[in-house]
Design a protein around this motif. Structure first.
Motif, PDB file in Angstrom:
ATOM      1  N   TYR A  64      42.734  38.036  62.768  1.00 42.73           N
ATOM      2  CA  TYR A  64      43.334  37.544  61.538  1.00 42.73           C
ATOM      3  C   TYR A  64      43.455  38.681  60.526  1.00 42.73           C
ATOM      4  O   TYR A  64      42.480  39.402  60.286  1.00 42.73           O
ATOM      5  N   ALA A  65      44.638  38.808  59.947  1.00 41.08           N
ATOM      6  CA  ALA A  65      44.793  39.703  58.799  1.00 41.08           C
ATOM      7  C   ALA A  65      44.807  38.793  57.584  1.00 41.08           C
ATOM      8  O   ALA A  65      45.709  37.969  57.423  1.00 41.08           O
ATOM      9  N   VAL A  66      43.788  38.924  56.758  1.00 38.02           N
ATOM     10  CA  VAL A  66      43.590  37.958  55.677  1.00 38.02           C
ATOM     11  C   VAL A  66      43.879  38.619  54.331  1.00 38.02           C
ATOM     12  O   VAL A  66      43.154  39.529  53.903  1.00 38.02           O
ATOM     13  N   GLY A  67      44.919  38.153  53.673  1.00 42.30           N
ATOM     14  CA  GLY A  67      45.192  38.610  52.310  1.00 42.30           C
ATOM     15  C   GLY A  67      44.238  37.919  51.360  1.00 42.30           C
ATOM     16  O   GLY A  67      44.180  36.689  51.339  1.00 42.30           O
ATOM     17  N   VAL A  68      43.472  38.696  50.592  1.00 43.20           N
ATOM     18  CA  VAL A  68      42.476  38.088  49.703  1.00 43.20           C
ATOM     19  C   VAL A  68      42.960  38.058  48.257  1.00 43.20           C
ATOM     20  O   VAL A  68      42.191  37.716  47.350  1.00 43.20           O
ATOM     21  N   GLY A  69      44.229  38.395  48.036  1.00 36.93           N
ATOM     22  CA  GLY A  69      44.771  38.333  46.677  1.00 36.93           C
ATOM     23  C   GLY A  69      44.350  39.540  45.847  1.00 36.93           C
ATOM     24  O   GLY A  69      43.824  40.522  46.382  1.00 36.93           O
TER      25      GLY A  69
ATOM     26  N   SER B  77      49.740  41.357  43.954  1.00 37.84           N
ATOM     27  CA  SER B  77      49.419  41.812  42.592  1.00 37.84           C
ATOM     28  C   SER B  77      50.602  41.569  41.651  1.00 37.84           C
ATOM     29  O   SER B  77      50.408  41.414  40.448  1.00 37.84           O
ATOM     30  N   ILE B  78      51.799  41.505  42.186  1.00 41.59           N
ATOM     31  CA  ILE B  78      52.980  41.287  41.342  1.00 41.59           C
ATOM     32  C   ILE B  78      52.944  39.891  40.728  1.00 41.59           C
ATOM     33  O   ILE B  78      53.112  39.726  39.515  1.00 41.59           O
ATOM     34  N   ASN B  79      52.723  38.885  41.558  1.00 45.00           N
ATOM     35  CA  ASN B  79      52.660  37.519  41.042  1.00 45.00           C
ATOM     36  C   ASN B  79      51.451  37.344  40.124  1.00 45.00           C
ATOM     37  O   ASN B  79      51.532  36.668  39.096  1.00 45.00           O
ATOM     38  N   ALA B  80      50.333  37.952  40.474  1.00 41.66           N
ATOM     39  CA  ALA B  80      49.136  37.824  39.640  1.00 41.66           C
ATOM     40  C   ALA B  80      49.341  38.515  38.294  1.00 41.66           C
ATOM     41  O   ALA B  80      48.934  37.993  37.248  1.00 41.66           O
TER      42      ALA B  80
ATOM     43  N   VAL C 249      50.158  46.320  33.731  1.00 39.71           N
ATOM     44  CA  VAL C 249      48.979  45.563  34.168  1.00 39.71           C
ATOM     45  C   VAL C 249      48.184  46.417  35.153  1.00 39.71           C
ATOM     46  O   VAL C 249      48.734  46.952  36.116  1.00 39.71           O
ATOM     47  N   GLU C 250      46.891  46.513  34.896  1.00 36.73           N
ATOM     48  CA  GLU C 250      46.002  47.359  35.692  1.00 36.73           C
ATOM     49  C   GLU C 250      44.866  46.509  36.240  1.00 36.73           C
ATOM     50  O   GLU C 250      44.305  45.687  35.523  1.00 36.73           O
ATOM     51  N   ARG C 251      44.553  46.691  37.517  1.00 34.34           N
ATOM     52  CA  ARG C 251      43.424  45.996  38.172  1.00 34.34           C
ATOM     53  C   ARG C 251      43.445  44.503  37.868  1.00 34.34           C
ATOM     54  O   ARG C 251      42.431  43.901  37.489  1.00 34.34           O
ATOM     55  N   VAL C 252      44.615  43.915  38.072  1.00 33.28           N
ATOM     56  CA  VAL C 252      44.776  42.488  37.791  1.00 33.28           C
ATOM     57  C   VAL C 252      43.766  41.657  38.579  1.00 33.28           C
ATOM     58  O   VAL C 252      43.486  41.943  39.737  1.00 33.28           O
ATOM     59  N   GLY C 253      43.218  40.658  37.915  1.00 35.04           N
ATOM     60  CA  GLY C 253      42.311  39.722  38.582  1.00 35.04           C
ATOM     61  C   GLY C 253      40.881  40.217  38.693  1.00 35.04           C
ATOM     62  O   GLY C 253      40.010  39.483  39.135  1.00 35.04           O
ATOM     63  N   SER C 254      40.635  41.457  38.295  1.00 33.31           N
ATOM     64  CA  SER C 254      39.279  41.988  38.377  1.00 33.31           C
ATOM     65  C   SER C 254      38.658  42.003  36.974  1.00 33.31           C
ATOM     66  O   SER C 254      39.360  41.863  35.976  1.00 33.31           O
ATOM     67  N   PRO C 255      37.345  42.206  36.885  1.00 30.73           N
ATOM     68  CA  PRO C 255      36.726  42.281  35.554  1.00 30.73           C
ATOM     69  C   PRO C 255      37.273  43.460  34.737  1.00 30.73           C
ATOM     70  O   PRO C 255      37.182  43.453  33.511  1.00 30.73           O
TER      71      PRO C 255
END
Lengths: 239, 239
Positions: free
Chosen positions: A5-10, A132-135, A201-207
């Protein structure tokens, strides 16, 4: 024989993992996580920590050097493919985790090619991930495209000429990996009148996420490796 | 006052919903689902059935006519925005659900504009979703882009000239909504030598999904409304 499985983790937020990715990660026998630098943590692995069980599952951290030098990359890809195939052939399900989506600027693409060439009998399933584009668009609340608008996605390393051509033709241009060309990009945005129709946008979704909507803030900023820009035609920026 | 959530539910497979979307959908007071035709089910609503509780939550199915006639669309958008704002202002959390991603060719974009103009005090949060592009690539196991490759996304309604221009310049071209121009697109692919480097995907993630990789199968097919094509430059199709 087991499936690979290749799993995209977002983008890096554990909540932006799909339910399917979570199910597969919880049951996989082997989880292979990429790092670019052995001294750094794997962003993908940090994203899935809460789903995995290091007592039951084998966690392998594999280094893919951050270089375009094929003489260093190819051995790293080949070694990872061999590890993956070895487990799959002995019946152990392998999940290769990747930030974002596995088929969109991901290291998995090279492994996919080697696995198909050398072990065509191993089944491979791709689990798509939030890119990362959608996020980034969601965090900045900027629309990517609507109606008949066209969108171009360009790694900034493709060159300023390619970016300028896309800005002239597309309602939306997404620039990835902007750091190496950042000064040239800002200059181009000034020259083409886009300083009011761009988000960074930099490091989207991370702290460590950073969203900049003011051009003056972008000028004062030194971008990180994981940074992108969404640029709209001035007429298309309706919100 | 409560937050309004625009929730991307992905391509139509309940497992391709993010954990964050699931959490918000389970707790929302009001769920607003779009349909284009009152006689048809809402694809977005069907995707989230297992998370919602019709006894506790208010489910509203709102029709957005499938037309480009603004005199019919604007009243439908305005009515939906007024419903959403009405609930949010009285403290009820609203989740507007959308197939794919809320900021990528989604009806929510128009509602977002109206909400910001007329009720700027209402907080809006966007939950990104797996786009049909990433889901289709995963199903067809075709790479979207790697390294310095550029990708263009074009609604086929933008016209054959735009598609031909993109094919000449981009390593990957994704065509959305291919049905109205299907015959012209197939002819263009023949003329530009892309018959071996294209995949067709319809209703990805749903039980009616169709993935075609042979050009002869595409020629024999009548596409559905929710269909797309991923076209690679012949040299870029390495797997």
């Amino acid at each position: 024989m087991a499936t690979v499985y290749a799993v995209g983790v977002g983008p890096g937020d554990p909540e932006l993992i799909t339910r399917k990715a979570e199910r597969i990660l919880r049951r996989a026998d082997v989880i292979l996580a990429p790092v670019s630098n052995p001294s750094e943590a794997s962003v993908a692995l940090d994203t899935i920590r809460e789903f995995i069980n290091e007592e039951r599952q084998t966690i392998i951290i594999h280094q893919f050097p951050m270089t375009s030098d094929k003489s260093r990359l190819i051995p790293a890809w080949q070694e990872a493919a061999t590890i993956i195939a070895g487990h799959a052939l002995t019946g152990r399900e392998v999940a290769f985790i990747t930030i974002g989506d596995p088929l969109f600027y991901s290291t998995f693409i090279y492994l996919l090619r080697l696995l198909r060439e050398q072990w065509p009998q191993i089944p491979i399933e791709i689990i798509p991930g939030i890119s990362s584009i959608n996020a980034a668009a969601a965090q900045a609340t900027i629309t990517l495209a609507e109606s008949e608008e066209k969108m171009a996605v360009i790694p900034a390393t493709a060159g300023i000429g390619q970016i300028a051509a896309a800005l002239a033709q597309f309602e939306t241009v997404v620039l990835l990996k902007v750091r190496p060309r950042y000064a040239d990009i800002l200059e181009l945005l000034c020259r083409t009148g886009r300083t009011d129709s761009v988000v960074f946008v930099e490091r989207v979704g991370s702290p460590r996420q950073k969203v900049l909507t003011l051009f003056s803030d972008m000028e004062a900023h030194s971008p990180d490796y994981l940074s992108l820009m969404i640029i709209k035609q001035p007429a298309a920026l309706k919100n």
